[in-house]
Design a protein around this motif. Structure first.
Motif, short mmCIF file in Angstrom:
data_model
loop_
_atom_site.label_atom_id
_atom_site.label_comp_id
_atom_site.label_asym_id
_atom_site.label_seq_id
_atom_site.Cartn_x
_atom_site.Cartn_y
_atom_site.Cartn_z
N ALA A 21 0.87 -1.18 0.00
CA ALA A 21 0.00 0.00 0.00
C ALA A 21 0.90 1.23 0.00
CB ALA A 21 -0.88 -0.01 1.24
N SER A 22 0.35 2.38 -0.37
CA SER A 22 1.16 3.60 -0.38
C SER A 22 0.96 4.34 0.93
CB SER A 22 0.75 4.50 -1.54
OG SER A 22 -0.50 5.09 -1.28
N TYR A 23 1.88 5.24 1.22
CA TYR A 23 1.79 6.03 2.45
C TYR A 23 0.47 6.80 2.48
CZ TYR A 23 6.75 5.02 2.99
OH TYR A 23 7.95 4.37 3.13
N GLY A 24 0.13 7.39 1.35
CA GLY A 24 -1.10 8.17 1.30
C GLY A 24 -2.33 7.30 1.50
N GLN A 25 -2.28 6.12 0.95
CA GLN A 25 -3.39 5.18 1.08
C GLN A 25 -3.60 4.81 2.55
OE1 GLN A 25 -2.66 1.63 -1.20
NE2 GLN A 25 -4.63 0.70 -0.72
N ILE A 26 -2.53 4.55 3.24
CA ILE A 26 -2.62 4.21 4.66
C ILE A 26 -3.17 5.40 5.45
CG2 ILE A 26 -1.30 3.64 6.73
CD1 ILE A 26 -1.71 1.36 4.72
N PRO A 53 4.10 -4.79 9.55
CA PRO A 53 4.77 -5.00 8.24
C PRO A 53 5.07 -3.68 7.53
CG PRO A 53 2.43 -5.45 8.04
CD PRO A 53 2.68 -5.15 9.49
N TRP A 54 5.95 -2.90 8.10
CA TRP A 54 6.31 -1.59 7.55
C TRP A 54 6.81 -1.68 6.11
CZ3 TRP A 54 11.29 -1.42 5.83
CH2 TRP A 54 12.15 -2.42 6.30
N TYR A 55 7.42 -2.82 5.78
CA TYR A 55 8.01 -2.95 4.44
C TYR A 55 6.96 -3.06 3.34
CZ TYR A 55 6.95 -7.73 5.77
OH TYR A 55 6.28 -8.85 6.20
N ARG A 56 5.68 -3.23 3.74
CA ARG A 56 4.63 -3.32 2.72
C ARG A 56 4.10 -1.94 2.34
NH1 ARG A 56 2.94 -9.19 4.81
NH2 ARG A 56 1.39 -8.34 6.23
N VAL A 57 4.75 -0.89 2.83
CA VAL A 57 4.32 0.47 2.52
C VAL A 57 5.34 1.14 1.60
CG1 VAL A 57 3.55 2.67 3.48
CG2 VAL A 57 3.27 0.56 4.81
N LEU A 58 4.85 1.63 0.47
CA LEU A 58 5.72 2.24 -0.54
C LEU A 58 5.19 3.60 -0.95
CD1 LEU A 58 5.99 -0.86 -2.90
CD2 LEU A 58 7.46 -0.30 -0.96
N ARG A 59 5.93 4.26 -1.83
CA ARG A 59 5.47 5.56 -2.32
C ARG A 59 4.31 5.36 -3.29
NH1 ARG A 59 11.23 8.50 -3.42
NH2 ARG A 59 11.64 9.08 -1.26
N SER A 60 3.65 6.45 -3.60
CA SER A 60 2.46 6.37 -4.45
C SER A 60 2.76 5.87 -5.85
CB SER A 60 1.80 7.75 -4.55
OG SER A 60 2.69 8.67 -5.14
N ASN A 61 4.02 5.92 -6.26
CA ASN A 61 4.37 5.44 -7.60
C ASN A 61 4.98 4.04 -7.55
OD1 ASN A 61 6.83 5.91 -6.45
ND2 ASN A 61 7.57 7.30 -8.04
N GLY A 62 4.98 3.42 -6.38
CA GLY A 62 5.50 2.07 -6.25
C GLY A 62 6.96 1.99 -5.85
N GLN A 63 7.59 3.15 -5.71
CA GLN A 63 9.00 3.14 -5.33
C GLN A 63 9.19 2.91 -3.84
OE1 GLN A 63 10.85 6.83 -6.65
NE2 GLN A 63 12.31 5.57 -7.77
N ILE A 64 10.30 2.27 -3.51
CA ILE A 64 10.68 2.12 -2.11
C ILE A 64 11.19 3.50 -1.69
CG2 ILE A 64 12.49 1.18 -0.63
CD1 ILE A 64 12.13 -1.49 -2.05
N ALA A 65 10.79 3.91 -0.50
CA ALA A 65 11.11 5.27 -0.05
C ALA A 65 12.59 5.52 0.21
CB ALA A 65 10.29 5.60 1.19
N ARG A 95 0.18 -2.08 -10.26
CA ARG A 95 -0.94 -2.77 -10.92
C ARG A 95 -1.03 -4.22 -10.48
NH1 ARG A 95 -2.56 -1.08 -16.68
NH2 ARG A 95 -0.83 0.26 -17.25
N ASP A 96 0.11 -4.81 -10.17
CA ASP A 96 0.11 -6.22 -9.80
C ASP A 96 -0.01 -6.46 -8.30
OD1 ASP A 96 0.48 -6.71 -12.46
OD2 ASP A 96 2.65 -6.90 -12.30
N PHE A 97 0.52 -5.54 -7.49
CA PHE A 97 0.60 -5.84 -6.06
C PHE A 97 -0.09 -4.88 -5.10
CE2 PHE A 97 4.32 -7.74 -8.16
CZ PHE A 97 4.09 -9.07 -7.84
N GLN A 98 -0.62 -3.78 -5.60
CA GLN A 98 -1.24 -2.85 -4.65
C GLN A 98 -2.50 -3.42 -4.00
OE1 GLN A 98 -2.45 1.12 -6.08
NE2 GLN A 98 -1.78 1.86 -4.08
N TRP A 99 -2.61 -3.22 -2.72
CA TRP A 99 -3.75 -3.71 -1.94
C TRP A 99 -4.99 -2.89 -2.27
CZ3 TRP A 99 -4.91 -1.89 3.63
CH2 TRP A 99 -6.01 -2.60 4.15
N GLN A 100 -6.08 -3.58 -2.59
CA GLN A 100 -7.35 -2.90 -2.84
C GLN A 100 -8.31 -3.41 -1.77
OE1 GLN A 100 -7.89 -2.66 -7.16
NE2 GLN A 100 -5.96 -1.65 -6.68
N PRO A 101 -8.39 -2.71 -0.65
CA PRO A 101 -9.19 -3.16 0.48
C PRO A 101 -10.67 -3.33 0.13
CG PRO A 101 -8.42 -0.92 0.83
CD PRO A 101 -7.77 -1.41 -0.41
N SER A 102 -11.24 -4.42 0.61
CA SER A 102 -12.67 -4.64 0.42
C SER A 102 -13.40 -3.77 1.44
CB SER A 102 -12.99 -6.11 0.68
OG SER A 102 -12.71 -6.42 2.02
#
Length: 112
Positions: A21-26, A53-65, A95-102
């Motif tokens: 997930a992205s920082y903004g998403q969280i 799981p801090w490592y599952r959080v990335l920037r909005s463009n998918g980059q590691i911070a 597109r492949d790994f971003q979490w889309q919460p139900s």
DNA sequence: CCCCTGACTATTC
DNA sequence: TGAATAGCCAGGG
């Protein structure tokens, strides 16, 4: 403030294995819209006993911070790949790994 | 109150 | 894709 950190950690814990997930998403899910930076800060103060799981959080463009090649980046990359997340050039394909919460996952994060 | 520093973002070229 | 740019907002001096 400290109450905010609690919400943030809790929200990050809701990210499923193998997803990111992205920082903004969280921030949004934690009820703190516009405070992506606060999420990064909160992740720097995770209590030792708490498993987040801090490592599952990335920037909005998918980059590691963290800068590519840094110890942090390398560690994060390793942890992600252990979960099957593909990391190339310090970045993940959202597109492949971003979490889309139900809906119920979102509701869960609303619990205090 | 001003100034600076980030594990950030959306926009534009 | 990448790079520059403007906002952004909590914390600390």
């Amino acid at each position: 403030m400290k109450q905010h950190y609690q919400r943030i950690w809790q929200t990050v814990q809701a990210i499923p294995y193998g997803k990111i997930a992205s920082y903004g998403q969280i921030a949004d899910l934690a009820g703190l819209p516009g405070r992506a930076r606060l999420v990064g800060k909160a992740l720097g103060f995770v209590p030792e006993q708490m498993v987040v799981p801090w490592y599952r959080v990335l920037r909005s463009n998918g980059q590691i911070a963290f800068p590519s090649g840094s110890a942090h980046s390398t560690l994060q990359t390793g942890l992600l790949q252990e979960e099957g997340v593909v990391v190339l050039n310090n970045r993940v394909k959202l597109r492949d790994f971003q979490w889309q919460p139900s809906l119920d996952e979102m509701l869960f994060t609303l619990q205090y």
